[in-house]
Design a protein around this motif. Structure first.
Motif, PDB file in Angstrom:
ATOM      1  N   LYS A 254       1.458   1.428 -11.280  1.00  0.00           N
ATOM      2  CA  LYS A 254       1.633   1.342  -9.832  1.00  0.00           C
ATOM      3  C   LYS A 254       1.517   2.728  -9.194  1.00  0.00           C
ATOM      4  CE  LYS A 254       2.696  -3.113  -9.855  1.00  0.00           C
ATOM      5  NZ  LYS A 254       1.822  -4.121  -9.223  1.00  0.00           N
ATOM      6  N   THR A 255       0.879   2.784  -8.032  1.00  0.00           N
ATOM      7  CA  THR A 255       0.712   4.051  -7.331  1.00  0.00           C
ATOM      8  C   THR A 255       1.807   4.245  -6.284  1.00  0.00           C
ATOM      9  OG1 THR A 255      -0.846   2.969  -5.824  1.00  0.00           O
ATOM     10  CG2 THR A 255      -1.774   4.185  -7.694  1.00  0.00           C
ATOM     11  N   VAL A 256       2.191   5.509  -6.093  1.00  0.00           N
ATOM     12  CA  VAL A 256       3.319   5.843  -5.207  1.00  0.00           C
ATOM     13  C   VAL A 256       2.940   7.025  -4.317  1.00  0.00           C
ATOM     14  CG1 VAL A 256       5.740   6.531  -5.097  1.00  0.00           C
ATOM     15  CG2 VAL A 256       4.934   5.092  -7.003  1.00  0.00           C
ATOM     16  N   ALA A 257       3.271   6.918  -3.024  1.00  0.00           N
ATOM     17  CA  ALA A 257       3.157   8.050  -2.093  1.00  0.00           C
ATOM     18  C   ALA A 257       4.554   8.488  -1.698  1.00  0.00           C
ATOM     19  CB  ALA A 257       2.361   7.654  -0.855  1.00  0.00           C
ATOM     20  N   PHE A 258       4.807   9.776  -1.766  1.00  0.00           N
ATOM     21  CA  PHE A 258       6.108  10.356  -1.429  1.00  0.00           C
ATOM     22  C   PHE A 258       5.872  11.310  -0.259  1.00  0.00           C
ATOM     23  CE2 PHE A 258       9.640  13.277  -1.796  1.00  0.00           C
ATOM     24  CZ  PHE A 258      10.691  12.499  -2.273  1.00  0.00           C
ATOM     25  N   ALA A 316      -1.694   2.426  -1.508  1.00  0.00           N
ATOM     26  CA  ALA A 316      -0.650   2.721  -2.497  1.00  0.00           C
ATOM     27  C   ALA A 316       0.274   1.519  -2.650  1.00  0.00           C
ATOM     28  CB  ALA A 316       0.150   3.942  -2.065  1.00  0.00           C
ATOM     29  N   ASP A 317       0.735   1.284  -3.860  1.00  0.00           N
ATOM     30  CA  ASP A 317       1.614   0.135  -4.120  1.00  0.00           C
ATOM     31  C   ASP A 317       3.010   0.351  -3.536  1.00  0.00           C
ATOM     32  OD1 ASP A 317      -0.168  -1.530  -5.812  1.00  0.00           O
ATOM     33  OD2 ASP A 317      -0.071   0.203  -7.159  1.00  0.00           O
ATOM     34  N   TYR A 318       3.458   1.610  -3.504  1.00  0.00           N
ATOM     35  CA  TYR A 318       4.806   1.920  -3.005  1.00  0.00           C
ATOM     36  C   TYR A 318       4.757   3.158  -2.114  1.00  0.00           C
ATOM     37  CZ  TYR A 318       6.768  -1.321  -6.443  1.00  0.00           C
ATOM     38  OH  TYR A 318       7.076  -2.442  -7.160  1.00  0.00           O
ATOM     39  N   LEU A 319       5.575   3.129  -1.075  1.00  0.00           N
ATOM     40  CA  LEU A 319       5.803   4.306  -0.241  1.00  0.00           C
ATOM     41  C   LEU A 319       7.266   4.706  -0.386  1.00  0.00           C
ATOM     42  CD1 LEU A 319       4.046   3.376   3.142  1.00  0.00           C
ATOM     43  CD2 LEU A 319       3.084   4.655   1.219  1.00  0.00           C
ATOM     44  N   ILE A 320       7.506   6.009  -0.588  1.00  0.00           N
ATOM     45  CA  ILE A 320       8.873   6.538  -0.601  1.00  0.00           C
ATOM     46  C   ILE A 320       8.969   7.570   0.508  1.00  0.00           C
ATOM     47  CG2 ILE A 320      10.659   7.755  -1.881  1.00  0.00           C
ATOM     48  CD1 ILE A 320       9.487   6.720  -4.455  1.00  0.00           C
ATOM     49  N   TYR A 321       9.811   7.300   1.505  1.00  0.00           N
ATOM     50  CA  TYR A 321       9.982   8.231   2.607  1.00  0.00           C
ATOM     51  C   TYR A 321      11.093   9.221   2.266  1.00  0.00           C
ATOM     52  CZ  TYR A 321      10.016  10.103   7.307  1.00  0.00           C
ATOM     53  OH  TYR A 321       9.915  10.958   8.382  1.00  0.00           O
ATOM     54  N   ASN A 322      10.763  10.499   2.313  1.00  0.00           N
ATOM     55  CA  ASN A 322      11.698  11.565   1.967  1.00  0.00           C
ATOM     56  C   ASN A 322      12.592  11.876   3.163  1.00  0.00           C
ATOM     57  OD1 ASN A 322      13.024  13.806   1.041  1.00  0.00           O
ATOM     58  ND2 ASN A 322      11.238  15.140   1.073  1.00  0.00           N
TER      59      ASN A 322
END
Length: 394
Positions: A254-258, A316-322
């Protein structure tokens, strides 16, 4: 004639062997060419005729510091920036004929001015908060309850940020050491001023560690400073065990953007070589910006245009907001208020958008737990009360 040729060759071989032997380290002499697993090469441990070198601390991931041990409980801390600090146990004498660049730190260390906020979690976990007297953060700047409560009690005093310390306060109460972060490089005059008052300066370089566990392993350095080495080893082993447990499983693919949005309308993302993409990888994911920046810069992040972020992270499969910088979000609607184009993103449409808790970076001893939460996110095990450092945006 032939005999002279052979004699010449033999002499040449002997000379070369002599050069080779002279360059090799010898056990007990304090001369080392390198330390396995450590980035500090050609480290000279022969710092005084009065000290007998015993060995070096084994480090699994950290490359920005080293610890060498000597008879009598003395220890030499070397930092990748060139700083060297001799830890002198309580009741022991300062050895004579010490190398001029070596800074002496006599135990017990107290009245410390702590500016490197990432170190506070390690200090608290080592039960050494009583050794810290001055803070580079105000009470409301600490996410850790122990530090905030200490300031409210008056046990911990605000002594100014890294670039504007309260010299009068620090000097009047007998500060024994200033622990700075890398931002101090922008204010070298502060280092000079502190040292002019007889206050040693140690710069925490943990943020330059490329591996997440390399950052955690700095707890061993603080274990030496605060005479809590056994506890430091146990704390590091605990985090390493968490990471080992989740990385034993196969990658999810799975791909992730942070990321987070800056005040000037840019998108701040982590460089591909930063430790956060490595955390995502260890958790079983793949960082979506796999070719962003290189190893040549110490900067951990870069700001890009929304168009570039859209083109790369849309699927992207997941987004993580910092939220560490920008503040915690409570809903997906709040995120979309920041940027409406996110509604086109696959992760938004499928409900796979997450947010970090604000204490992520101050809680440096929880990197293993953060990787564990990322793993649970990627594996779909996010239900229940297991998640501590991530939460889903609805």
């Amino acid at each position: 004639m032939q005999q002279n040729k052979w004699a010449g060759k033999v002499c040449l071989i002997l000379v070369l062997m002599g050069l080779l032997w002279s360059g090799c380290g010898r056990a007990g002499t304090g001369q080392q060419d390198s330390q396995t697993g450590n980035g500090l090469l050609d480290r000279d441990t022969d710092i005084s005729e009065a000290l007998s070198y015993e060995g070096s601390m084994e480090l699994a991931y950290a490359k920005q510091f080293a610890v060498d041990r000597y008879q009598g409980g003395y220890a030499l801390i070397s930092i990748a920036d060139g700083g060297r600090y001799l830890i002198v146990p309580a009741g022991k004498e300062i050895p004579g004929q010490l190398d001029e660049d070596v800074v002496v730190l006599k135990q017990p260390l107290d009245q410390i001015y702590l500016v490197a906020s990432a170190a506070m979690d390690m200090v608290c976990k080592l039960d050494a908060l009583h050794c810290i007297r001055f803070s580079g953060q105000k009470a409301d700047g600490w996410c850790m309850e122990e530090a905030r409560a200490a300031m409210e009690r008056g046990d911990l005093l605000y002594a100014g940020k890294y670039s504007m310390p309260d010299y009068e306060l620090i000097v009047s109460e007998g500060c024994s050491l200033a622990i700075e972060n890398n931002m101090i490089s922008h204010s070298p005059e502060v280092i000079e001023k502190l040292e002019s008052f007889g206050i040693p300066v140690l710069i925490d370089q943990s943020s330059y560690e490329s591996h997440p566990l390399g950052r955690v392993e700095w707890v061993k350095l603080y274990g030496v400073l605060f005479q809590e080495e056994a506890l430091a080893d146990a704390l590091f082993a605990e985090q390493m065990e968490i990471v080992d447990r989740v990385t034993a499983e196969e990658s999810s693919g799975k791909t992730v953007a942070f990321f987070y949005f800056t005040t000037n309308g840019m998108v701040n993302v982590r460089r591909s070589s930063d430790y956060v993409p490595k955390m995502i990888e260890l958790a079983g994911g793949q960082y979506i910006f796999d070719d962003l920046g290189g190893e040549e810069s110490n900067r951990s992040s870069v700001s890009i245009q929304m168009e570039q972020f859209y083109n790369t992270a849309k699927d992207a499969d997941y987004l993580i907001y910092n939220s560490t910088i920008d503040g915690e979000l409570e809903s997906m609607a709040q995120l979309l208020e920041k940027e409406a184009m996110l509604k086109d993103f696959k992760a938004v449409q499928e409900g796979n958008v997450w947010c970090t808790t604000r204490d992520l970076y101050q809680q440096s001893m929880s990197i293993g737990g953060m990787i564990g939460d990322m793993h649970r996110m990627l594996s779909g095990e996010e239900t229940g009360e297991k998640m501590q450092y991530l939460y889903s945006l609805k």
